[in-house]
Design a protein around this motif. Structure first.
Motif, PDB file in Angstrom:
ATOM      1  N   VAL A 148       1.290  -1.098  -0.617  1.00 53.61           N
ATOM      2  CA  VAL A 148      -0.016   0.024  -0.458  1.00 53.61           C
ATOM      3  C   VAL A 148       1.280   1.545  -0.019  1.00 53.61           C
ATOM      4  N   LEU A 149       0.683   1.969  -1.087  1.00 50.02           N
ATOM      5  CA  LEU A 149       1.374   3.891  -0.886  1.00 50.02           C
ATOM      6  C   LEU A 149       0.274   4.103  -0.311  1.00 50.02           C
ATOM      7  N   CYS A 150       0.863   5.149   0.163  1.00 50.02           N
ATOM      8  CA  CYS A 150      -0.314   5.850   1.615  1.00 50.02           C
ATOM      9  C   CYS A 150       0.826   7.454   0.859  1.00 50.02           C
ATOM     10  N   LYS A 151       0.438   8.924   0.670  1.00 52.02           N
ATOM     11  CA  LYS A 151       0.348   9.793   0.297  1.00 52.02           C
ATOM     12  C   LYS A 151       0.920  10.567   1.455  1.00 52.02           C
ATOM     13  N   SER A 152       0.567  10.164   2.638  1.00 49.84           N
ATOM     14  CA  SER A 152       0.639  10.926   4.036  1.00 49.84           C
ATOM     15  C   SER A 152       0.997   9.945   4.877  1.00 49.84           C
ATOM     16  N   PHE A 153       2.446  10.318   5.875  1.00 54.46           N
ATOM     17  CA  PHE A 153       2.906   9.976   6.542  1.00 54.46           C
ATOM     18  C   PHE A 153       1.517   9.003   7.871  1.00 54.46           C
ATOM     19  N   ASP A 154       0.890  10.393   8.503  1.00 53.17           N
ATOM     20  CA  ASP A 154      -0.047   9.907   9.090  1.00 53.17           C
ATOM     21  C   ASP A 154      -0.521   8.894   8.920  1.00 53.17           C
ATOM     22  N   ASP A 155      -1.529   8.584   7.838  1.00 51.90           N
ATOM     23  CA  ASP A 155      -2.330   7.715   7.051  1.00 51.90           C
ATOM     24  C   ASP A 155      -1.384   6.394   7.130  1.00 51.90           C
ATOM     25  N   GLY A 156      -0.098   6.427   6.938  1.00 43.94           N
ATOM     26  CA  GLY A 156       0.664   5.296   7.072  1.00 43.94           C
ATOM     27  C   GLY A 156       0.999   4.371   7.831  1.00 43.94           C
ATOM     28  N   MET A 157       1.014   5.465   8.897  1.00 42.43           N
ATOM     29  CA  MET A 157       1.600   4.575  10.233  1.00 42.43           C
ATOM     30  C   MET A 157      -0.154   3.900  10.538  1.00 42.43           C
ATOM     31  N   HIS A 158      -1.149   4.614  10.403  1.00 42.79           N
ATOM     32  CA  HIS A 158      -2.233   4.306  10.756  1.00 42.79           C
ATOM     33  C   HIS A 158      -2.605   2.896   9.832  1.00 42.79           C
ATOM     34  N   THR A 159      -2.464   3.270   7.988  1.00 42.66           N
ATOM     35  CA  THR A 159      -2.424   1.746   8.066  1.00 42.66           C
ATOM     36  C   THR A 159      -2.030   0.498   8.187  1.00 42.66           C
ATOM     37  N   LYS A 160      -0.403   1.151   8.822  1.00 44.42           N
ATOM     38  CA  LYS A 160       0.344  -0.266   9.037  1.00 44.42           C
ATOM     39  C   LYS A 160      -0.322  -1.015  10.476  1.00 44.42           C
ATOM     40  N   HIS A 161      -1.047   0.025  11.076  1.00 47.05           N
ATOM     41  CA  HIS A 161      -2.098  -0.342  12.480  1.00 47.05           C
ATOM     42  C   HIS A 161      -2.908  -1.277  11.524  1.00 47.05           C
ATOM     43  N   VAL A 162      -3.905  -1.222  11.205  1.00 44.34           N
ATOM     44  CA  VAL A 162      -4.711  -1.797  10.924  1.00 44.34           C
ATOM     45  C   VAL A 162      -4.166  -3.306  10.085  1.00 44.34           C
ATOM     46  N   ASP A 165      -7.420  -1.846  18.952  1.00 45.10           N
ATOM     47  CA  ASP A 165      -8.429  -0.341  19.481  1.00 45.10           C
ATOM     48  C   ASP A 165      -8.613  -0.759  18.124  1.00 45.10           C
ATOM     49  N   GLU A 166      -9.101  -1.259  17.235  1.00 42.10           N
ATOM     50  CA  GLU A 166     -10.506  -0.983  16.420  1.00 42.10           C
ATOM     51  C   GLU A 166     -10.728  -2.249  15.141  1.00 42.10           C
ATOM     52  N   ALA A 167     -10.893  -3.199  14.623  1.00 45.56           N
ATOM     53  CA  ALA A 167     -10.848  -4.422  13.811  1.00 45.56           C
ATOM     54  C   ALA A 167      -9.897  -3.796  12.647  1.00 45.56           C
ATOM     55  N   GLY A 168      -9.305  -4.568  12.499  1.00 46.06           N
ATOM     56  CA  GLY A 168      -7.800  -4.806  11.272  1.00 46.06           C
ATOM     57  C   GLY A 168      -7.750  -6.251  10.917  1.00 46.06           C
ATOM     58  N   PHE A 169      -7.173  -6.071   9.560  1.00 45.61           N
ATOM     59  CA  PHE A 169      -6.498  -6.945   8.818  1.00 45.61           C
ATOM     60  C   PHE A 169      -5.683  -7.756   9.123  1.00 45.61           C
ATOM     61  N   ASN A 170      -5.130  -9.091   9.252  1.00 44.99           N
ATOM     62  CA  ASN A 170      -3.949  -9.993   9.158  1.00 44.99           C
ATOM     63  C   ASN A 170      -3.379 -10.210   7.840  1.00 44.99           C
ATOM     64  N   TYR A 171      -3.088  -8.413   7.668  1.00 48.73           N
ATOM     65  CA  TYR A 171      -2.690  -8.446   5.829  1.00 48.73           C
ATOM     66  C   TYR A 171      -0.975  -8.559   5.985  1.00 48.73           C
ATOM     67  N   ARG A 172      -0.269  -8.975   7.225  1.00 44.30           N
ATOM     68  CA  ARG A 172       1.083  -8.678   7.397  1.00 44.30           C
ATOM     69  C   ARG A 172       1.634  -9.495   6.097  1.00 44.30           C
ATOM     70  N   LEU A 173       2.987  -8.620   5.180  1.00 48.00           N
ATOM     71  CA  LEU A 173       3.865 -10.201   4.366  1.00 48.00           C
ATOM     72  C   LEU A 173       4.976 -10.510   5.457  1.00 48.00           C
ATOM     73  N   PRO A 174       4.594 -11.778   5.014  1.00 48.60           N
ATOM     74  CA  PRO A 174       6.123 -12.986   5.920  1.00 48.60           C
ATOM     75  C   PRO A 174       7.359 -12.418   5.531  1.00 48.60           C
ATOM     76  N   ASN A 175       8.398 -12.074   6.625  1.00 46.84           N
ATOM     77  CA  ASN A 175       9.123 -11.401   6.081  1.00 46.84           C
ATOM     78  C   ASN A 175       9.915 -12.553   5.446  1.00 46.84           C
ATOM     79  N   LEU A 176      10.017 -13.893   4.529  1.00 50.16           N
ATOM     80  CA  LEU A 176      10.904 -14.803   4.026  1.00 50.16           C
ATOM     81  C   LEU A 176      10.022 -14.337   2.469  1.00 50.16           C
ATOM     82  N   ASN A 177       9.030 -14.130   2.499  1.00 52.40           N
ATOM     83  CA  ASN A 177       8.897 -12.862   0.583  1.00 52.40           C
ATOM     84  C   ASN A 177       9.418 -11.949   0.875  1.00 52.40           C
TER      85      ASN A 177
END
Length: 382
Positions: free
Chosen positions: A225-239, A254-266
């Motif tokens: 995900v590319l985020c134009k705003s750094f703050d939005d990016g930090m929130h995106t990372k959190h989500v 603290d909110e509904a989120g996703f488990n969309y993390r990229l594995p370190n292997l990839n």
């Protein structure tokens, strides 16, 4: 022509074995970095390569913050979510796209609306978008864009940079601003493509890139995900990391989120691939020029980058004179071991999207009937 192309492609790739449409290329530090990851035991979502890969993408694209995800569809889903798309909303995109664009909308409960593409870019046409909104939408008293018939909200416009060719972004942005609709770029195919000197995916507040095995660079599976705003990016990372509040041992989200993390292997694979991306892009541009010269003066038109853009030429494409010649071309080249394929079926021809709202689609239908993709892997002849 198909026999001439087969011989030409075999000479380029220096083989008479099967030649795929786009294969991954591993010529750098891929094995070293992946082995390092295995030896470290940090193969999952925590590890140095995830952060490193995100920083490499930030530096290359110029985005404020890049967030690695498990695949491109997850990146697009996250981008739409962060842009405020909700169940019941309308999202305008192109019928000439890969199904993942619409799948992300489907699983959000949002509805795709199909608008025609441009002959210039093969992506969403700003004139068609403007005409559709003039006919079907209005701005309400709150300044929001609604559908005249259903009163549903038009929440986002999602152009795809088809085969890596940037869409007409200035014109699309102007329409989005006029109608107060968010722009979310489906930049899945366009790593290494620039619009007037600026990297694709950095125009919308949120955009998505794919690193599937058939893309310019690959992490096996993966997205960003590319985020134009750094703050939005930090929130995106959190989500995307289950919205877990940092703590040494307690689990609080603290909110509904996703488990969309990229594995370190990839991510390790991606870091190595980024190191050779400039070489891949140069090889692909040289290949595109060879194809352009090959088809010059023939009945077949090789599709070249728009004047305003520098494309990564992810998948090379030709326009055949008619559907019958396209079918013969595809059949004969594949029979001789050179993979070619038609473009995707238009989304409204698929059962799950056949009732979607749409404008007139003459250019999309013409391209669907005549376009063929031809082998596009980077050529490494030493």
């Amino acid at each position: 022509m198909h026999n001439k192309l087969v011989k030409f492609v075999q000479e380029i790739y220096e083989t008479k074995e099967f030649i795929p449409l786009h294969a991954p290329t591993f010529t750098g530090n891929e094995k070293e970095y992946v082995n390092n990851t295995i030896e470290s035991t940090f193969v999952s979502s925590v590890g140095k390569y995830v952060d490193q890969f995100e920083h490499q993408i930030e530096a290359y694209t110029g985005t404020a913050k890049a967030i690695a995800t498990v695949n491109g569809t997850a990146a697009l889903h996250t981008s739409l979510y962060m842009a405020g798309v909700k169940a019941g909303d309308l999202v305008i995109t192109q019928a000439l796209t890969f199904v993942a664009t619409c799948n992300a909308l489907y699983h959000m409960g949002a509805e795709p609306v199909f608008v025609d593409v441009s002959k210039v870019s093969l992506g969403l046409c700003p004139k068609a978008l403007h005409a559709y909104l003039e006919d079907n939408a209005f701005i309400n008293n709150d300044g929001l864009c609604q559908d005249k018939a259903t009163k549903k909200f038009y929440r986002a416009v999602v152009p795809m940079h088809t085969f890596g060719h940037p869409v007409e972004l200035d014109e699309l942005i102007a329409v989005c601003v006029k109608w107060n609709i968010a722009l979310v770029e489906d930049a899945a195919e366009s790593l290494g493509s620039f619009y007037k000197g600026q990297h694709t995916g950095t125009f919308g507040d949120f955009s998505a890139i794919s690193f599937n095995g058939n893309k310019v660079i690959t992490t096996g599976g993966g997205g960003m995900v590319l985020c134009k705003s750094f703050d939005d990016g930090m929130h995106t990372k959190h989500v995307t990391t289950t919205a877990k509040v940092p703590h040494p041992y307690e689990f609080f989200h603290d909110e509904a989120g996703f488990n969309y993390r990229l594995p370190n292997l990839n991510a390790a694979l991606g870091c190595a691939q980024m190191e050779v991306l400039p070489k891949f892009l140069q090889q692909k541009r040289e290949l595109a020029q060879q194809y352009s010269n090959f088809f010059a003066g023939s009945e077949f038109t090789f599709f070249t980058e728009p004047d305003y853009a520098k494309s990564n030429y992810w998948l090379n494409a030709i326009i055949c004179p008619n559907t019958e010649m396209r079918e013969t071309f595809i059949k004969e080249t594949n029979a001789q071991g050179v993979m070619t394929r038609p473009i995707w079926k238009l989304m409204h021809r698929l059962p799950m999207f056949e009732n979607a709202k749409r404008g007139q689609l003459p250019i999309s239908e013409w391209i669907e009937s005549c376009l063929v993709n031809i082998p596009s892997s980077p050529v490494n002849n030493g």
